[in-house]
Design a protein around this motif. Structure first.
Motif, mmCIF file in Angstrom:
data_model
loop_
_atom_site.group_PDB
_atom_site.id
_atom_site.type_symbol
_atom_site.label_atom_id
_atom_site.label_comp_id
_atom_site.label_asym_id
_atom_site.label_seq_id
_atom_site.Cartn_x
_atom_site.Cartn_y
_atom_site.Cartn_z
ATOM 1 N N LEU A 180 0.854 -1.186 0.000
ATOM 2 C CA LEU A 180 0.000 0.000 0.000
ATOM 3 C C LEU A 180 0.891 1.237 0.000
ATOM 4 O O LEU A 180 1.624 1.479 0.942
ATOM 5 C CB LEU A 180 -0.910 -0.015 1.220
ATOM 6 C CG LEU A 180 -1.997 1.049 1.226
ATOM 7 C CD1 LEU A 180 -2.861 0.917 0.000
ATOM 8 C CD2 LEU A 180 -2.833 0.936 2.464
ATOM 9 N N MET A 206 -15.043 6.174 -5.001
ATOM 10 C CA MET A 206 -14.159 5.247 -4.295
ATOM 11 C C MET A 206 -14.932 4.481 -3.225
ATOM 12 O O MET A 206 -14.847 3.258 -3.126
ATOM 13 C CB MET A 206 -13.033 6.054 -3.658
ATOM 14 C CG MET A 206 -11.933 5.246 -3.054
ATOM 15 S SD MET A 206 -10.597 6.381 -2.639
ATOM 16 C CE MET A 206 -9.664 5.380 -1.509
ATOM 17 N N PHE A 207 -15.741 5.209 -2.442
ATOM 18 C CA PHE A 207 -16.480 4.555 -1.361
ATOM 19 C C PHE A 207 -17.454 3.535 -1.921
ATOM 20 O O PHE A 207 -17.508 2.390 -1.466
ATOM 21 C CB PHE A 207 -17.221 5.610 -0.534
ATOM 22 C CG PHE A 207 -17.976 5.026 0.612
ATOM 23 C CD1 PHE A 207 -17.293 4.538 1.718
ATOM 24 C CD2 PHE A 207 -19.352 4.929 0.588
ATOM 25 C CE1 PHE A 207 -17.972 3.978 2.769
ATOM 26 C CE2 PHE A 207 -20.043 4.368 1.639
ATOM 27 C CZ PHE A 207 -19.352 3.891 2.742
ATOM 28 N N ILE A 244 -15.713 0.419 -3.195
ATOM 29 C CA ILE A 244 -15.248 -0.508 -2.158
ATOM 30 C C ILE A 244 -16.426 -1.252 -1.554
ATOM 31 O O ILE A 244 -16.357 -2.437 -1.247
ATOM 32 C CB ILE A 244 -14.485 0.242 -1.049
ATOM 33 C CG1 ILE A 244 -13.315 1.015 -1.620
ATOM 34 C CG2 ILE A 244 -13.956 -0.717 -0.013
ATOM 35 C CD1 ILE A 244 -12.813 2.059 -0.688
ATOM 36 N N LEU A 245 -17.538 -0.515 -1.399
ATOM 37 C CA LEU A 245 -18.693 -1.115 -0.734
ATOM 38 C C LEU A 245 -19.384 -2.137 -1.635
ATOM 39 O O LEU A 245 -19.696 -3.245 -1.207
ATOM 40 C CB LEU A 245 -19.671 -0.003 -0.350
ATOM 41 C CG LEU A 245 -20.867 -0.409 0.491
ATOM 42 C CD1 LEU A 245 -20.397 -0.920 1.829
ATOM 43 C CD2 LEU A 245 -21.796 0.768 0.696
ATOM 44 N N ILE A 291 -20.916 4.308 8.847
ATOM 45 C CA ILE A 291 -20.804 4.460 7.393
ATOM 46 C C ILE A 291 -19.563 3.736 6.859
ATOM 47 O O ILE A 291 -19.641 2.981 5.902
ATOM 48 C CB ILE A 291 -20.751 5.954 7.013
ATOM 49 C CG1 ILE A 291 -22.063 6.626 7.371
ATOM 50 C CG2 ILE A 291 -20.474 6.124 5.529
ATOM 51 C CD1 ILE A 291 -22.025 8.130 7.293
ATOM 52 N N ALA A 292 -18.411 3.982 7.495
ATOM 53 C CA ALA A 292 -17.165 3.538 6.868
ATOM 54 C C ALA A 292 -16.663 2.203 7.398
ATOM 55 O O ALA A 292 -15.838 1.575 6.750
ATOM 56 C CB ALA A 292 -16.081 4.599 7.049
ATOM 57 N N PHE A 333 -18.301 -3.167 6.342
ATOM 58 C CA PHE A 333 -17.254 -4.097 5.933
ATOM 59 C C PHE A 333 -17.010 -5.189 6.960
ATOM 60 O O PHE A 333 -16.203 -6.082 6.746
ATOM 61 C CB PHE A 333 -15.959 -3.329 5.673
ATOM 62 C CG PHE A 333 -16.140 -2.306 4.615
ATOM 63 C CD1 PHE A 333 -16.083 -2.653 3.283
ATOM 64 C CD2 PHE A 333 -16.448 -1.004 4.942
ATOM 65 C CE1 PHE A 333 -16.307 -1.720 2.298
ATOM 66 C CE2 PHE A 333 -16.662 -0.060 3.963
ATOM 67 C CZ PHE A 333 -16.591 -0.420 2.639
ATOM 68 N N ARG A 392 -8.758 -5.149 6.757
ATOM 69 C CA ARG A 392 -7.971 -3.953 7.106
ATOM 70 C C ARG A 392 -7.878 -3.001 5.934
ATOM 71 O O ARG A 392 -8.080 -1.805 6.072
ATOM 72 C CB ARG A 392 -6.558 -4.368 7.504
ATOM 73 C CG ARG A 392 -6.355 -4.619 8.957
ATOM 74 C CD ARG A 392 -4.928 -4.348 9.356
ATOM 75 N NE ARG A 392 -3.954 -5.005 8.518
ATOM 76 C CZ ARG A 392 -3.466 -6.210 8.765
ATOM 77 N NH1 ARG A 392 -3.885 -6.883 9.808
ATOM 78 N NH2 ARG A 392 -2.558 -6.741 7.978
ATOM 79 N N GLU A 393 -7.578 -3.571 4.754
ATOM 80 C CA GLU A 393 -7.396 -2.683 3.606
ATOM 81 C C GLU A 393 -8.710 -2.068 3.175
ATOM 82 O O GLU A 393 -8.767 -0.887 2.830
ATOM 83 C CB GLU A 393 -6.730 -3.442 2.460
ATOM 84 C CG GLU A 393 -5.277 -3.662 2.789
ATOM 85 C CD GLU A 393 -4.500 -4.323 1.673
ATOM 86 O OE1 GLU A 393 -5.127 -4.734 0.684
ATOM 87 O OE2 GLU A 393 -3.276 -4.428 1.832
ATOM 88 N N ALA A 394 -9.790 -2.860 3.211
ATOM 89 C CA ALA A 394 -11.082 -2.310 2.803
ATOM 90 C C ALA A 394 -11.480 -1.163 3.717
ATOM 91 O O ALA A 394 -11.888 -0.094 3.249
ATOM 92 C CB ALA A 394 -12.144 -3.396 2.812
ATOM 93 N N SER A 421 -11.928 2.672 2.815
ATOM 94 C CA SER A 421 -13.254 3.282 2.952
ATOM 95 C C SER A 421 -13.175 4.479 3.881
ATOM 96 O O SER A 421 -13.847 5.487 3.645
ATOM 97 C CB SER A 421 -14.273 2.274 3.446
ATOM 98 O OG SER A 421 -14.104 2.044 4.808
#
Lengths: 346, 304
Positions: free
Chosen positions: A72, A305-306, A309-310, B84-85, B89, B104-106, B110
């Motif tokens: 990363l 982006m959000f 990912i979701l 929300i974030a 997940f 962790r990465e997701a 987010s």
């Protein structure tokens, strides 16, 4: 960089089908887009096309280190900035021609990446991300505060026009073709790096670097190489940015820019090169389409982006489908036994 | 005899360090419980400052009410951030997937995305330029202590931060909520087996972290008198550095390192220009990662 990493030219069992998609893509880049842009006839659209191509290269370069090698990287924009400043300062203060500044930018960026990678490459996961964040910010602070060398927040203006072998290329269409040729060549190189035996070794680092180490893969060295290669391509992108916009300032290379590039790779799908390209095009072109709505560029980046990912954790074009697509359509590196059955990357 | 100027810088550094400490605690608590880095923590700081500014310009309440309001907003921001974030997940509850790498990465990405959305939304609402705080709320009346001149803000920031740190210590060691937070960060699965509601504990952790962050935001906003949408980024990174230096999950370590950071920065400004002063924090971070990868106060960790 391009003369260092030429792809091996062993004769591939190239079928006609393997050529269809590459030729189609080439037609789109070199014929359809210029034709459409010429019919619009506005310089602004050429600028957008150049920016989109530059970000495609940036996303593809980050794809090598974050997507394929799984590290990363939160400071990619800083290396992009180093490339832009190398090219910009060489062109504006030394009067170097375009053909010198592009490789110079790649070499300087790779050298700086190598230096910062020496102490930090043994870090893993979040520690690596933090270290790259800090390195990116440090480079940004140097660009911002070393006023006598980088001109600080005032930025650098590049007056010299684009010229290759004495031919003036500063008209919009010629600039576009120059950028398109360099970006396409770099993407082909990145494609050969990430879809090869070497790419597989990088993928093994991402999946389990301790296991890869035990299997005899030189993990520290591979991580270092991926980091340096990625930085070199970011440097080329930076040099293109400096030459096409004619003006660079530190704010073009701050943390938000790193996140934008990361968002492109994530939205497209981590580990997928076509995904990175699609993500870059989406995140550059979508805000332009929505320009009439207001200044929503950055908030769109966040929302896209959000949501991706979701809702699409694998990305728009996930790694698995991307790899099988590449095997089928760009499979000249895919080794087959005598029965024509695929056995692995060459 | 030390030059009074340096003493003055030390006092400023101490109050600066205390605000970093408040931020760093939020990071540390959340890292302890979920093993993820919350990149949206800087935005909680900004939201606390902006919400309080709105309250100040609307009804002009007394100072204490502003701080209490900031705490409430911070709690709300922490709660919504988690919902929300992070919550979407956390699809599985076993420990392997709770602390897995994909998870962790997701959540890291987010929270980054949510932080972009929050910052840009504030920018759309208020504009990107700096907002001035009304003059009567600024906490910078000078106080003369012999040759040293400090301002009321130094004392107020130090006092409120110290109070919150003591409160946190009490909460963590003397209450049921604190016990469950410590249990979950020690072993989420074990905590679930003994009947602790892990989900609620995680929310509580975000609420506490959010309160600390928002309080730091409004205190710094009133101290310097300017509030702007990107104000949370630099303190967020500094607090993050403090957390890593302190060893990721050690609260006393994070507080001590935050104070060290604040002190060294304010001393650094006397020798180098303020533009370069941020370099100190990043330098500290790199040196820590290379020479003390476990952090200065961290527990032993398998790999870094």
């Amino acid at each position: 960089m391009s003369d260092l990493a030429n792809p091996p030219t062993a004769a591939p069992p190239s079928t006609l089908r393997n050529l269809v998609l590459p030729i189609l893509i080439a037609i789109v880049i070199f014929a359809v887009v210029p034709a459409v842009l010429t019919s619009f006839g506005r310089g602004y659209f050429w600028q957008i096309a150049n920016i989109a191509l530059i970000f495609v290269l940036l996303a593809a370069s980050l794809h090598v280190v974050t997507g394929v090698a799984g590290l990363l990287h939160l400071g990619h924009a800083a290396f992009y900035g180093v490339g832009a400043y190398t090219a910009g300062l060489l062109a504006s203060e030394q009067g170097m021609p375009f053909l010198v500044t592009i490789p110079a930018a790649a070499i300087v960026t790779a050298a700086i990446a190598f230096l910062v990678a020496l102490p930090t490459m043994r870090l893993v996961s979040i520690y690596f991300a933090v270290a790259t964040l800090a390195i990116g910010q440090m480079i940004y602070l140097v660009l911002l505060n070393w006023v006598s060398f980088t001109h600080g927040p005032n930025g650098v203006l590049i007056f010299s026009g684009l010229e290759v072998f004495g031919i003036d290329l500063s008209s919009p269409i010629a600039t576009y073709f120059l950028v398109a040729v360099i970006v396409s060549a770099s993407i082909v190189l990145i494609h050969r790096i990430s879809h090869s035996y070497y790419g597989n070794a990088l993928r093994s680092l991402r999946e389990d670097d301790q296991c890869a180490d035990a299997m005899g893969v030189r993990t520290a060295r591979l991580k270092m190489e991926a980091f340096v290669i990625s930085a070199a391509f970011a440097g080329i992108a930076g040099a293109l940015w400096a030459h096409t916009t004619g003006y660079i300032s530190p704010s073009d290379f701050d943390f938000a820019e790193s996140i934008l590039i990361l968002a492109m790779v994530v939205v497209g799908g981590l580990g997928s090169l076509p995904g990175a390209v699609i993500g870059a095009l989406l995140l550059i072109l979508l805000p332009e389409v929505l320009r009439d709505v207001g200044d929503v560029r950055n908030i769109m980046v966040g929302i896209v982006m959000f949501l991706s990912i979701l809702l699409l954790p694998k990305g728009l074009f996930g790694e698995v489908s991307a790899l099988s697509m590449i095997r089928r359509q760009f499979g000249d590196a895919w080794r087959r036994d005598e029965n024509g059955k695929g056995i692995g990357w060459r | 005899m030390i030059d009074p100027y340096y003493l003055q810088q030390l006092v400023i550094g101490l109050s600066l360090g205390m605000t970093y400490a408040l931020m760093a605690i939020g990071f540390t608590l959340i890292f302890g419980v979920l093993n993820v880095v919350n990149f949206a923590h800087g935005e909680v700081y900004t939201i606390g400052a902006f919400a309080s500014l709105v309250l100040i310009t609307a009804v002009a309440p007394p100072f204490v009410a502003v701080v209490v309001f900031a705490l409430a907003i911070g709690a709300l921001a922490g709660f919504s951030l988690e919902r929300i974030a992070f919550k979407p997940f956390r699809r599985f509850t076993d420990e392997a997937s709770l602390k897995s790498r994909a998870m962790r990465e997701a959540t890291l990405l987010s929270s980054l995305a949510v932080s972009i959305i929050a910052r840009e939304a504030i920018e759309l609402l208020f504009g990107s330029q700096q907002q001035a705080v009304p003059f009567e709320y600024l906490i910078n009346q000078p106080i003369h202590l012999g040759p040293v001149i400090i301002v009321t803000g130094d004392l107020i920031i130090f006092g409120i931060s110290a109070l919150m740190l003591i409160g946190l210590q009490f909460l963590l060691t003397r209450t049921h909520v604190g016990l469950s937070i410590r249990a979950v960060s020690n072993n989420p699965l074990g905590a679930r087996y003994v009947g602790i509601n892990v989900d609620r504990t995680i929310i509580m952790t975000f609420v506490i972290g959010g309160m600390m962050g928002a309080a730091a935001g409004i205190l710094v906003g009133l101290y310097y008198g300017v509030i702007f949408p990107a104000m949370g980024f630099i303190p967020g990174v500094k607090a993050f550095v403090a957390m890593v230096m302190g060893g990721l999950s050690s609260i006393p370590g994070a507080v001590i390192c935050a104070i060290i950071l604040g002190l060294s920065e304010s001393v650094a400004v006397t020798f180098i220009s303020s533009g370069w002063a941020d370099m100190v924090a990043y330098g500290f971070l790199i040196v820590t990662l290379i020479f003390f990868p476990q952090g200065l106060f961290g527990a032993r960790r398998e790999r870094v």
